[in-house]
Motif scaffolding. Structure first.
Motif, PDB file in Angstrom:
ATOM      1  N   LYS A  15       0.822  -1.216   0.000  1.00 20.22           N
ATOM      2  CA  LYS A  15       0.000   0.000   0.000  1.00 20.22           C
ATOM      3  C   LYS A  15       0.857   1.269   0.000  1.00 20.22           C
ATOM      4  O   LYS A  15       0.319   2.376  -0.051  1.00 20.22           O
ATOM      5  CB  LYS A  15      -0.922   0.010   1.232  1.00 20.22           C
ATOM      6  N   GLY A  16       2.168   1.096   0.101  1.00 18.18           N
ATOM      7  CA  GLY A  16       3.062   2.257   0.150  1.00 18.18           C
ATOM      8  C   GLY A  16       2.906   3.068   1.420  1.00 18.18           C
ATOM      9  O   GLY A  16       3.178   4.265   1.437  1.00 18.18           O
ATOM     10  N   ASP A  17       2.464   2.404   2.487  1.00 21.40           N
ATOM     11  CA  ASP A  17       2.221   3.077   3.768  1.00 21.40           C
ATOM     12  C   ASP A  17       3.455   2.927   4.663  1.00 21.40           C
ATOM     13  O   ASP A  17       3.569   1.965   5.425  1.00 21.40           O
ATOM     14  CB  ASP A  17       0.977   2.465   4.434  1.00 21.40           C
ATOM     15  N   GLN A  18       4.397   3.861   4.558  1.00 17.38           N
ATOM     16  CA  GLN A  18       5.675   3.767   5.271  1.00 17.38           C
ATOM     17  C   GLN A  18       5.489   3.765   6.785  1.00 17.38           C
ATOM     18  O   GLN A  18       6.172   3.020   7.494  1.00 17.38           O
ATOM     19  CB  GLN A  18       6.600   4.924   4.861  1.00 17.38           C
ATOM     20  N   GLU A  19       4.557   4.588   7.288  1.00 19.38           N
ATOM     21  CA  GLU A  19       4.343   4.648   8.735  1.00 19.38           C
ATOM     22  C   GLU A  19       3.869   3.299   9.263  1.00 19.38           C
ATOM     23  O   GLU A  19       4.368   2.786  10.261  1.00 19.38           O
ATOM     24  CB  GLU A  19       3.320   5.734   9.072  1.00 19.38           C
ATOM     25  N   ASN A  20       2.904   2.704   8.571  1.00 17.55           N
ATOM     26  CA  ASN A  20       2.403   1.392   8.984  1.00 17.55           C
ATOM     27  C   ASN A  20       3.453   0.309   8.758  1.00 17.55           C
ATOM     28  O   ASN A  20       3.542  -0.648   9.537  1.00 17.55           O
ATOM     29  CB  ASN A  20       1.106   1.065   8.235  1.00 17.55           C
ATOM     30  N   PHE A  21       4.248   0.456   7.688  1.00 17.34           N
ATOM     31  CA  PHE A  21       5.337  -0.491   7.419  1.00 17.34           C
ATOM     32  C   PHE A  21       6.263  -0.582   8.634  1.00 17.34           C
ATOM     33  O   PHE A  21       6.582  -1.682   9.111  1.00 17.34           O
ATOM     34  CB  PHE A  21       6.114  -0.019   6.183  1.00 17.34           C
ATOM     35  N   GLU A  22       6.661   0.569   9.155  1.00 10.94           N
ATOM     36  CA  GLU A  22       7.571   0.588  10.306  1.00 10.94           C
ATOM     37  C   GLU A  22       6.888   0.041  11.569  1.00 10.94           C
ATOM     38  O   GLU A  22       7.498  -0.675  12.359  1.00 10.94           O
ATOM     39  CB  GLU A  22       8.091   2.009  10.543  1.00 10.94           C
ATOM     40  N   GLU A  23       5.603   0.392  11.739  1.00  8.42           N
ATOM     41  CA  GLU A  23       4.866  -0.103  12.902  1.00  8.42           C
ATOM     42  C   GLU A  23       4.758  -1.621  12.870  1.00  8.42           C
ATOM     43  O   GLU A  23       4.928  -2.291  13.895  1.00  8.42           O
ATOM     44  CB  GLU A  23       3.470   0.524  12.936  1.00  8.42           C
ATOM     45  N   GLU A  24       4.486  -2.169  11.687  1.00 12.18           N
ATOM     46  CA  GLU A  24       4.348  -3.625  11.581  1.00 12.18           C
ATOM     47  C   GLU A  24       5.693  -4.332  11.729  1.00 12.18           C
ATOM     48  O   GLU A  24       5.753  -5.445  12.257  1.00 12.18           O
ATOM     49  CB  GLU A  24       3.661  -4.007  10.263  1.00 12.18           C
ATOM     50  N   LEU A  25       6.774  -3.690  11.260  1.00 13.75           N
ATOM     51  CA  LEU A  25       8.108  -4.253  11.516  1.00 13.75           C
ATOM     52  C   LEU A  25       8.359  -4.342  13.016  1.00 13.75           C
ATOM     53  O   LEU A  25       8.925  -5.325  13.511  1.00 13.75           O
ATOM     54  CB  LEU A  25       9.193  -3.382  10.873  1.00 13.75           C
ATOM     55  N   ALA A  26       7.930  -3.304  13.726  1.00 14.85           N
ATOM     56  CA  ALA A  26       8.066  -3.319  15.192  1.00 14.85           C
ATOM     57  C   ALA A  26       7.259  -4.476  15.779  1.00 14.85           C
ATOM     58  O   ALA A  26       7.725  -5.161  16.704  1.00 14.85           O
ATOM     59  CB  ALA A  26       7.609  -1.987  15.786  1.00 14.85           C
TER      60      ALA A  26
END
Ligand SMILES: [Mg+2]
Length: 102
Positions: free
Chosen positions: A51-62
């Motif tokens: 989805k190109g959602d960088q903020e969520n990408f980082e949150e999900e990596l966490a």
């Protein structure tokens, strides 16, 4: 952003204690279940990337890390030692070892 960083094994214990306090370890949890939960978080990272959602990408990596820390905390695994041991092993491997495409 926090201004204090803790050793990985301390994070494992803290993550486990938080999950325990929320009732997620009232009964012993199977390793396979905990691995499936890690996998589900990896899938969420993939969806965030799609989805190109960088903020969520980082949150999900966490979330992936938190699930791994929970598993290690609950199984009393020395993740720091495992990481450093594997990093040393990886340093000794040949260039693109394993003859794989990627
Ligand atoms: Mg998640």
């Amino acid at each position: 952003m926090v201004d204090m960083y803790k050793p990985i094994n301390q994070l494992c214990e803290e993550v486990f204690q938080i999950a325990k306090s929320k009732g997620w370890h009232d009964e012993p949890r199977e390793t396979g279940t905990l691995l499936a939960l890690i996998h589900s978080e990896v899938s969420e990272v993939l969806e965030a990337d799609r989805k190109g959602d960088q903020e969520n990408f980082e949150e999900e990596l966490a979330d992936v890390c938190i699930r791994i820390f929970d598993l290690c905390g609950s199984k009393d695994i020395d993740l720091e030692d495992a990481i450093y041991t594997k990093m040393e092993r990886n340093k000794g491997r040949s260039y693109k070892h394993g003859s794989k495409a990627y």
